[in-house]
Design a protein around this motif. Structure first.
Motif, PDB file in Angstrom:
ATOM      1  N   TYR A   1      63.543  49.653  42.488  1.00 55.54           N
ATOM      2  CA  TYR A   1      64.770  50.807  42.498  1.00 55.54           C
ATOM      3  C   TYR A   1      65.996  49.774  43.197  1.00 55.54           C
ATOM      4  O   TYR A   1      65.736  49.078  44.176  1.00 55.54           O
ATOM      5  CB  TYR A   1      64.374  51.945  43.275  1.00 55.54           C
ATOM      6  CG  TYR A   1      63.185  52.742  42.737  1.00 55.54           C
ATOM      7  CD1 TYR A   1      63.544  53.534  41.806  1.00 55.54           C
ATOM      8  CD2 TYR A   1      61.941  52.707  43.146  1.00 55.54           C
ATOM      9  CE1 TYR A   1      63.084  54.562  41.203  1.00 55.54           C
ATOM     10  CE2 TYR A   1      61.204  53.633  42.506  1.00 55.54           C
ATOM     11  CZ  TYR A   1      61.304  54.681  41.659  1.00 55.54           C
ATOM     12  OH  TYR A   1      60.476  55.316  41.111  1.00 55.54           O
TER      13      TYR A   1
ATOM     14  N   VAL B   1      58.812  48.191  44.206  1.00 50.11           N
ATOM     15  CA  VAL B   1      57.678  49.252  44.673  1.00 50.11           C
ATOM     16  C   VAL B   1      56.458  49.021  43.826  1.00 50.11           C
ATOM     17  O   VAL B   1      55.467  49.490  44.076  1.00 50.11           O
ATOM     18  CB  VAL B   1      58.107  50.606  44.445  1.00 50.11           C
ATOM     19  CG1 VAL B   1      59.382  50.738  45.479  1.00 50.11           C
ATOM     20  CG2 VAL B   1      58.486  50.946  43.243  1.00 50.11           C
TER      21      VAL B   1
ATOM     22  N   PRO C   1      47.579  56.345  48.508  1.00 42.29           N
ATOM     23  CA  PRO C   1      48.403  57.122  49.439  1.00 42.29           C
ATOM     24  C   PRO C   1      49.826  57.460  49.185  1.00 42.29           C
ATOM     25  O   PRO C   1      50.157  56.779  48.151  1.00 42.29           O
ATOM     26  CB  PRO C   1      48.490  56.338  50.789  1.00 42.29           C
ATOM     27  CG  PRO C   1      48.095  54.884  50.122  1.00 42.29           C
ATOM     28  CD  PRO C   1      47.423  54.978  49.043  1.00 42.29           C
ATOM     29  N   SER C   2      50.476  58.361  49.692  1.00 38.32           N
ATOM     30  CA  SER C   2      51.665  58.837  49.132  1.00 38.32           C
ATOM     31  C   SER C   2      52.770  57.649  49.542  1.00 38.32           C
ATOM     32  O   SER C   2      52.659  56.520  50.379  1.00 38.32           O
ATOM     33  CB  SER C   2      52.266  59.980  50.320  1.00 38.32           C
ATOM     34  OG  SER C   2      53.627  60.307  49.914  1.00 38.32           O
ATOM     35  N   GLY C   3      53.543  57.584  48.369  1.00 35.02           N
ATOM     36  CA  GLY C   3      54.467  56.339  48.339  1.00 35.02           C
ATOM     37  C   GLY C   3      54.263  55.089  47.970  1.00 35.02           C
ATOM     38  O   GLY C   3      54.651  54.061  47.909  1.00 35.02           O
ATOM     39  N   CYS C   4      52.831  55.117  47.326  1.00 36.06           N
ATOM     40  CA  CYS C   4      52.162  53.530  46.965  1.00 36.06           C
ATOM     41  C   CYS C   4      52.895  53.503  45.506  1.00 36.06           C
ATOM     42  O   CYS C   4      52.456  52.257  45.037  1.00 36.06           O
ATOM     43  CB  CYS C   4      50.566  53.629  47.146  1.00 36.06           C
ATOM     44  SG  CYS C   4      50.061  54.823  45.891  1.00 36.06           S
ATOM     45  N   GLY C   5      53.258  54.403  44.711  1.00 34.41           N
ATOM     46  CA  GLY C   5      53.915  53.933  43.585  1.00 34.41           C
ATOM     47  C   GLY C   5      53.096  54.546  42.474  1.00 34.41           C
ATOM     48  O   GLY C   5      53.593  54.519  41.258  1.00 34.41           O
ATOM     49  N   LYS C   6      52.233  55.737  42.819  1.00 30.04           N
ATOM     50  CA  LYS C   6      51.336  56.063  41.493  1.00 30.04           C
ATOM     51  C   LYS C   6      52.357  56.933  40.785  1.00 30.04           C
ATOM     52  O   LYS C   6      52.417  56.810  39.275  1.00 30.04           O
ATOM     53  CB  LYS C   6      50.770  57.335  42.251  1.00 30.04           C
ATOM     54  CG  LYS C   6      49.663  56.791  43.225  1.00 30.04           C
ATOM     55  CD  LYS C   6      48.924  57.894  43.578  1.00 30.04           C
ATOM     56  CE  LYS C   6      49.666  59.157  44.445  1.00 30.04           C
ATOM     57  NZ  LYS C   6      50.197  58.643  45.717  1.00 30.04           N
ATOM     58  N   SER C   7      53.605  57.672  41.092  1.00 30.16           N
ATOM     59  CA  SER C   7      54.270  58.485  40.433  1.00 30.16           C
ATOM     60  C   SER C   7      55.164  57.624  39.493  1.00 30.16           C
ATOM     61  O   SER C   7      55.510  57.849  38.354  1.00 30.16           O
ATOM     62  CB  SER C   7      55.058  59.539  41.448  1.00 30.16           C
ATOM     63  OG  SER C   7      55.646  60.574  40.915  1.00 30.16           O
ATOM     64  N   THR C   8      55.875  56.541  40.243  1.00 31.21           N
ATOM     65  CA  THR C   8      56.540  55.657  39.709  1.00 31.21           C
ATOM     66  C   THR C   8      55.745  55.092  38.500  1.00 31.21           C
ATOM     67  O   THR C   8      56.567  54.810  37.497  1.00 31.21           O
ATOM     68  CB  THR C   8      57.131  54.469  40.542  1.00 31.21           C
ATOM     69  OG1 THR C   8      57.857  55.112  41.477  1.00 31.21           O
ATOM     70  CG2 THR C   8      57.782  53.329  39.653  1.00 31.21           C
TER      71      THR C   8
HETATM   72  P1  ADP Z   1      53.547  58.006  45.076  1.00 27.73           P
HETATM   73  O1  ADP Z   1      53.745  58.663  43.923  1.00 27.73           O
HETATM   74  O2  ADP Z   1      52.693  56.971  45.109  1.00 27.73           O
HETATM   75  O3  ADP Z   1      53.831  58.640  46.144  1.00 27.73           O
HETATM   76  P2  ADP Z   1      55.943  56.969  44.316  1.00 27.73           P
HETATM   77  O4  ADP Z   1      56.006  56.202  43.022  1.00 27.73           O
HETATM   78  O5  ADP Z   1      56.743  58.362  44.448  1.00 27.73           O
HETATM   79  O6  ADP Z   1      55.003  56.920  45.146  1.00 27.73           O
HETATM   80  O7  ADP Z   1      57.217  55.935  45.207  1.00 27.73           O
HETATM   81  C1  ADP Z   1      56.873  54.717  45.456  1.00 27.73           C
HETATM   82  C2  ADP Z   1      58.076  54.213  46.497  1.00 27.73           C
HETATM   83  O8  ADP Z   1      59.128  53.969  45.618  1.00 27.73           O
HETATM   84  C3  ADP Z   1      58.114  54.874  47.695  1.00 27.73           C
HETATM   85  O9  ADP Z   1      58.770  53.840  48.674  1.00 27.73           O
HETATM   86  C4  ADP Z   1      59.556  55.586  47.377  1.00 27.73           C
HETATM   87  O10 ADP Z   1      60.230  56.125  48.704  1.00 27.73           O
HETATM   88  C5  ADP Z   1      60.291  54.628  46.379  1.00 27.73           C
HETATM   89  N1  ADP Z   1      61.025  55.456  45.614  1.00 27.73           N
HETATM   90  C6  ADP Z   1      60.605  56.498  44.400  1.00 27.73           C
HETATM   91  N2  ADP Z   1      61.539  56.779  43.610  1.00 27.73           N
HETATM   92  C7  ADP Z   1      62.668  56.274  44.154  1.00 27.73           C
HETATM   93  C8  ADP Z   1      64.037  56.186  43.761  1.00 27.73           C
HETATM   94  N3  ADP Z   1      64.332  57.031  42.614  1.00 27.73           N
HETATM   95  N4  ADP Z   1      64.853  55.547  44.134  1.00 27.73           N
HETATM   96  C9  ADP Z   1      64.379  54.476  45.344  1.00 27.73           C
HETATM   97  N5  ADP Z   1      63.370  54.427  45.965  1.00 27.73           N
HETATM   98  C10 ADP Z   1      62.248  55.284  45.079  1.00 27.73           C
END
Ligand code: ADP
Ligand code: ADP
Length: 229
Positions: A13, A22, A41-48
């Motif tokens: 990002y 990430v 865990p939260s923030g590990c990159g699943k959603s990304t």
């Molecule tokens: P999860 O789904 O596991 O909670 P995310 O994929 O949401 O994790 O996020 C992975 C990392 O990327 C986190 O550190 C989050 O803060 C960061 N992140 C997510 N989206 C963005 C974005 N649009 N810009 C910058 N950082 C992001």
């Protein structure tokens, strides 16, 4: 041929000296018809990771293949995927039928074909008696099933679930989990399901893709993941 293939997938990002990496080079092959849970865990990159498959987030490096095609440059609508979110906003003024049909109407699918697909989805999801109702006349569980129906009628190659159970109360969560399992049994569509909940992951997964701090740590059956020597 795998249904979904991750090849050295990297996500950063931001740009230049503000860039934050990430996802650190994920490699994985998801087989056709498999139900894979991405857990960590939260923030590990699943959603990304999921959003890169969906086309909602650019892939910084590497490739994602769906059904043998590189999808890096394809729009979400061209990827043969359907996504089920935790906030499954339905159109309040439209009937259940029209909520499910809407995406197909936009794609100019013929009316008879739309009716056939909606009827089939309604049968699987036990919504047949509710097609004329408006969302406000439905229970929470019924609304969730309409949202899944909307995804099914598109006949995607891949289902993407982004924590669809996390805003539900315990009873509805259990119900919806069973619905999702039934759906997968009946349609056999390759599925990626994101959750931070280990129990949910174990219950649903054929294989678990375990993420930690942007790294894929394990990819195996729940037995393999939890009984590692
Ligand atoms: P999860 O789904 O596991 O909670 P995310 O994929 O949401 O994790 O996020 C992975 C990392 O990327 C986190 O550190 C989050 O803060 C960061 N992140 C997510 N989206 C963005 C974005 N649009 N810009 C910058 N950082 C992001
Ligand atoms: P979730 O964990 O369910 O993905 P978040 O609250 O982490 O939800 O993220 C919500 C939205 O904010 C997402 O679109 C995500 O990409 C974005 N986001 C998350 N972390 C950051 C961040 N550090 N900077 C910018 N956007 C972010």
């Amino acid at each position: 041929m795998s249904a979904i293939s991750f090849r050295n997938v990297v996500k950063r990002y931001g740009a230049g000296k503000h860039a934050v990496q990430v996802i650190h080079g994920v490699n994985a092959e998801v087989e056709t018809g498999e139900f894979v849970v991405i857990v960590g865990p939260s923030g590990c990159g699943k959603s990304t990771l999921l959003r890169m498959v969906a086309g909602l987030e650019e892939i910084t490096e590497g490739e994602i293949h769906i059904g043998g095609r590189v999808v890096n440059r394809l729009e979400p609508a061209e990827r043969d995927i359907a996504m089920v979110f935790q906030n499954y906003a339905l159109y309040p003024h439209m009937s259940v039928f029209d909520n499910m049909a809407y995406g197909l109407k936009i794609k100019k699918v013929p009316a008879a074909e739309i009716k056939a697909r909606v009827d089939k989805a309604a049968g699987i999801l036990e919504l047949g008696q509710l097609l004329e109702r408006k969302p406000r006349q439905l229970s929470g569980g019924q609304r969730q099933r309409v949202a899944m129906g909307r995804a099914i009628v598109r006949q995607p190659k891949v289902f993407l679930f982004d924590e669809p159970l996390s805003n539900l109360d315990a009873k509805l969560r259990a119900q919806t989990r069973i619905e999702i399992q039934k759906l997968h049994r009946e349609l056999g569509i390759t599925s990626l399901f994101v959750t931070h909940d280990q129990v949910e992951a174990m219950t649903l997964a054929q294989r678990m893709l375990v993420m930690n701090a942007g790294v894929m740590e394990q990819f195996g059956t729940p037995e393999e993941v939890y009984h590692r020597p």
